[in-house]
Write a protein that holds these residues in place. Sequence first.
Motif, short mmCIF file in Angstrom:
data_model
loop_
_atom_site.label_atom_id
_atom_site.label_comp_id
_atom_site.label_asym_id
_atom_site.label_seq_id
_atom_site.Cartn_x
_atom_site.Cartn_y
_atom_site.Cartn_z
N LYS B 14 0.80 -1.03 0.18
CA LYS B 14 0.06 0.11 0.07
C LYS B 14 0.91 1.33 0.13
N GLU B 15 0.38 2.18 -0.33
CA GLU B 15 1.07 3.62 -0.60
C GLU B 15 1.64 3.91 0.79
N ARG B 16 1.06 3.76 2.03
CA ARG B 16 1.17 4.21 3.14
C ARG B 16 1.02 2.83 4.12
N VAL B 17 1.58 2.92 5.20
CA VAL B 17 1.33 1.85 6.41
C VAL B 17 0.95 2.51 7.57
N ALA B 18 0.15 1.76 8.50
CA ALA B 18 -0.53 2.40 9.59
C ALA B 18 0.69 2.47 10.80
N ALA B 19 0.45 3.50 11.40
CA ALA B 19 1.59 4.18 12.49
C ALA B 19 1.41 3.31 13.62
N ASN B 20 2.24 3.38 14.41
CA ASN B 20 2.36 2.98 15.77
C ASN B 20 2.04 1.45 15.97
N LYS B 21 2.60 0.70 15.02
CA LYS B 21 2.56 -0.76 15.05
C LYS B 21 3.57 -1.50 14.34
N GLU B 22 4.04 -2.50 14.80
CA GLU B 22 4.96 -3.32 14.08
C GLU B 22 4.12 -4.02 13.15
N GLN B 23 4.62 -4.32 11.82
CA GLN B 23 3.93 -4.95 11.03
C GLN B 23 4.76 -5.71 9.73
N THR B 24 4.21 -6.49 9.21
CA THR B 24 4.84 -7.13 7.73
C THR B 24 4.04 -6.59 6.55
N ILE B 25 4.95 -5.95 5.70
CA ILE B 25 4.47 -5.58 4.73
C ILE B 25 5.24 -6.30 3.13
N ASP B 26 4.28 -6.26 2.31
CA ASP B 26 4.99 -7.01 0.96
C ASP B 26 5.33 -5.86 0.02
N VAL B 27 6.83 -6.21 -0.25
CA VAL B 27 7.32 -5.41 -1.31
C VAL B 27 7.47 -6.07 -2.68
N LEU B 28 7.11 -5.56 -3.80
CA LEU B 28 7.24 -6.00 -4.99
C LEU B 28 8.67 -5.42 -5.64
N VAL B 29 9.68 -6.19 -6.01
CA VAL B 29 10.84 -5.58 -6.50
C VAL B 29 10.71 -6.05 -8.17
N ARG B 30 10.21 -4.96 -9.05
CA ARG B 30 10.42 -5.65 -10.44
C ARG B 30 11.64 -5.34 -11.26
N ILE B 31 12.12 -6.32 -11.78
CA ILE B 31 13.40 -6.00 -12.39
C ILE B 31 13.14 -5.87 -14.07
N VAL B 32 13.21 -4.81 -14.54
CA VAL B 32 12.78 -4.25 -15.99
C VAL B 32 14.00 -4.50 -16.84
N PRO B 33 14.31 -5.39 -17.68
CA PRO B 33 15.32 -5.38 -18.50
C PRO B 33 14.79 -4.43 -19.51
N PRO B 34 15.62 -4.18 -20.68
CA PRO B 34 15.31 -3.25 -21.71
C PRO B 34 14.52 -4.35 -22.52
N ALA B 35 13.69 -3.28 -23.32
CA ALA B 35 12.45 -4.14 -24.22
C ALA B 35 13.17 -4.73 -25.24
N GLU B 36 14.24 -4.46 -25.78
CA GLU B 36 14.94 -4.94 -26.92
C GLU B 36 16.28 -5.44 -26.56
N SER B 37 16.87 -6.59 -26.98
CA SER B 37 18.34 -6.71 -26.53
C SER B 37 19.31 -5.92 -27.51
N ALA B 38 20.15 -5.00 -26.63
CA ALA B 38 21.30 -4.30 -27.41
C ALA B 38 20.61 -3.61 -28.72
N GLU B 39 21.75 -3.61 -29.80
CA GLU B 39 21.32 -3.02 -30.84
C GLU B 39 20.54 -3.83 -31.89
N SER B 40 19.92 -3.03 -32.41
CA SER B 40 18.75 -4.06 -33.27
C SER B 40 19.66 -5.00 -34.20
N GLY B 41 19.11 -6.37 -34.21
CA GLY B 41 19.67 -7.17 -35.39
C GLY B 41 20.85 -7.84 -34.65
#
Lengths: 238, 417
Positions: B14-41
Amino acid sequence: MVQLLQTLKHMEYHGVRELARAAEHFLRSIGTTQEKGTVADYPNERTIRYYITEGLLDQAIEKRGVTSIFGYEHLLTLLVIKKLQALGLPISVIKDLIAGKSEDELEKLFGEEIHVFTDKKELDVFRASIGHTDDSDAVLLDSEGITPAAPPSAGNEAKEYLESLLMERSDRPERLPARRPPPAAPRLSRGTSDWRRYEIIPGVELHVSRGFRAPKDLNWRQRVLVLIDGILDSRERR
Amino acid sequence: MDNKETYLQIFMEKERVAANKEQTIDVLVRIVPPAESAESGERPKLNIGIALDRSGSMDGNKMRQAREAAKYCVDELLPTDAFSAVIFDGNVDVLFTNQPATNKEMLKRGIDRIEARGSTALHQGWVQAGLQVSERLSGGGIDRVLLITDGQANVGETRTDRIVQQAKDLAERGISTSTIGIGQGFNEDLLVPMAEAGQGNAWFVEEPRDMVRIFETELKGLVAQVGNTVTLGVTPSPGVKVEDLLNDFETDASGRYILPNLRAGSPLDVLVRLKIPAGEVGETLLAANFELRYTDQATQKPVTVTAMGEVAYDTAAAVAELRTNDQVLTTVTLLTNARARKEAMEYMDEGEFDDAASILRMVAFATDDAFDVTPSAELEQEIEAVRDLNRLIADRSNDMLTRKRMSYERDLRRKSR
């Protein structure tokens, strides 16, 4: 060293395995090792076959039945290849260097110190220092030549690793253990009554079939020694 | 997505988390490689060694399709690529030593002559194919063994853990391994881990006619490869703990997660579960640092990309109003389902089919729920797959197939593929 080679002039090697062992035997006896640690120290059957397909080594002199016969020139070429590899030269360059060389030239290549330069200036400086401009003792590589496409360590590491797996495998039964013959029956004692055992030194026995007559041929005897040496060596390395 | 460089995108549950308590949050790390490999061809040089099972069980349609697939592979190679092939049953024969893929017709004629016979020296076949590949390493390209089999290793080295370890050792020395299991007689517990350890892909060919398509996907993946030796380091800030990494990636000696190779145009989603300390409303916390490292395929140089996961605290009431991030929810669902598949397989192995079936039913509900919240093609596909599994396990008509599907689907979900 070349003198040492002379004793091998008339030897024949039956099969790639024997040729590999003879080369290894020779290299060990003169104490050569690869400095770079990137290429196997000694040729094995696989590398020899590879050299043959790549055209570095000639095909066998002849075939006797299913056995390929190799001779002195094969051994010599193999020794030269190993020496040049030890200097870090890629196979493609070695191929050019040994192409069309006579036996004498190969012997010379094997016997002499070889210097490798990647820079023309370095080569000139070296030549000036020894006071001549003869090309024969120096190899000049363009920088592309000496940089193999793959990092050499990676390439040879993969190959050496796989070869080590094959070695390991040959220690193991071909089939599942259930199919293995009982270990109590050692391979050499098949048909026990026909074999004689001789203790050569403590820990090493020779088993000779009763009807066996050793040829008088010195060549043949030398080959047997090379084979025994190969067996003892390969055991050491495991 | 027209990036030239790989980057990391961080999505908080979520954009923010609730204050004043310990909690578990999920974080998505998206690895985005280039759309195309190196030079064309331009694409990495390929050096492919096929290890093809020609044991008796491959006879007929399987062998025919395997031959077609191998020929397809030859057709797709460029003259600058290298090709080799070994065939194995009880023995191993080198069909083609490593050579440039120039004389394609000759190669294809050779492939056409392969016929099935004998038992399965899988390990030695793989070793020999590796040796062929090692004869002409591409240097900056991709050196790969494709192991194709429909059977169990029953000659030579047969211990799964040993073979998997060896695939890992070989990958570390520059030669990766992909495995292609055909039909239902092979051992997925060997082929899937072997490909993972071998830094390649595991493919399951249910029907022989899928062979060519699988080869196509494998080759496209190779051609699109933009990074290898990929790891992700997760460094939590003081007071923060990494509770879980839902992809179940292995870690290396320094605790970094070992990720699959990066492919152009295919983002890789990694889900990290963090335990964060209580904070004040309005406060922000740099929860963790994510550091991606890999070797660039084109330049062979190491690349490092970093990103921070930042958390903002707010009142519980305000946070309750916030929507859960769609990407995070989808990824959590797919990865949880991957784990559930593993669990169901373990129940099946113990003969507890009812338990396996009930897990799969729960997976179906959870996936439906997620789809209701955030409909997507990905989740729709997952619903289909889970429905199939439920059907298969309910009528028990083909347990081997059920187990294999679960094994491979789990593998694909973990790697966002």
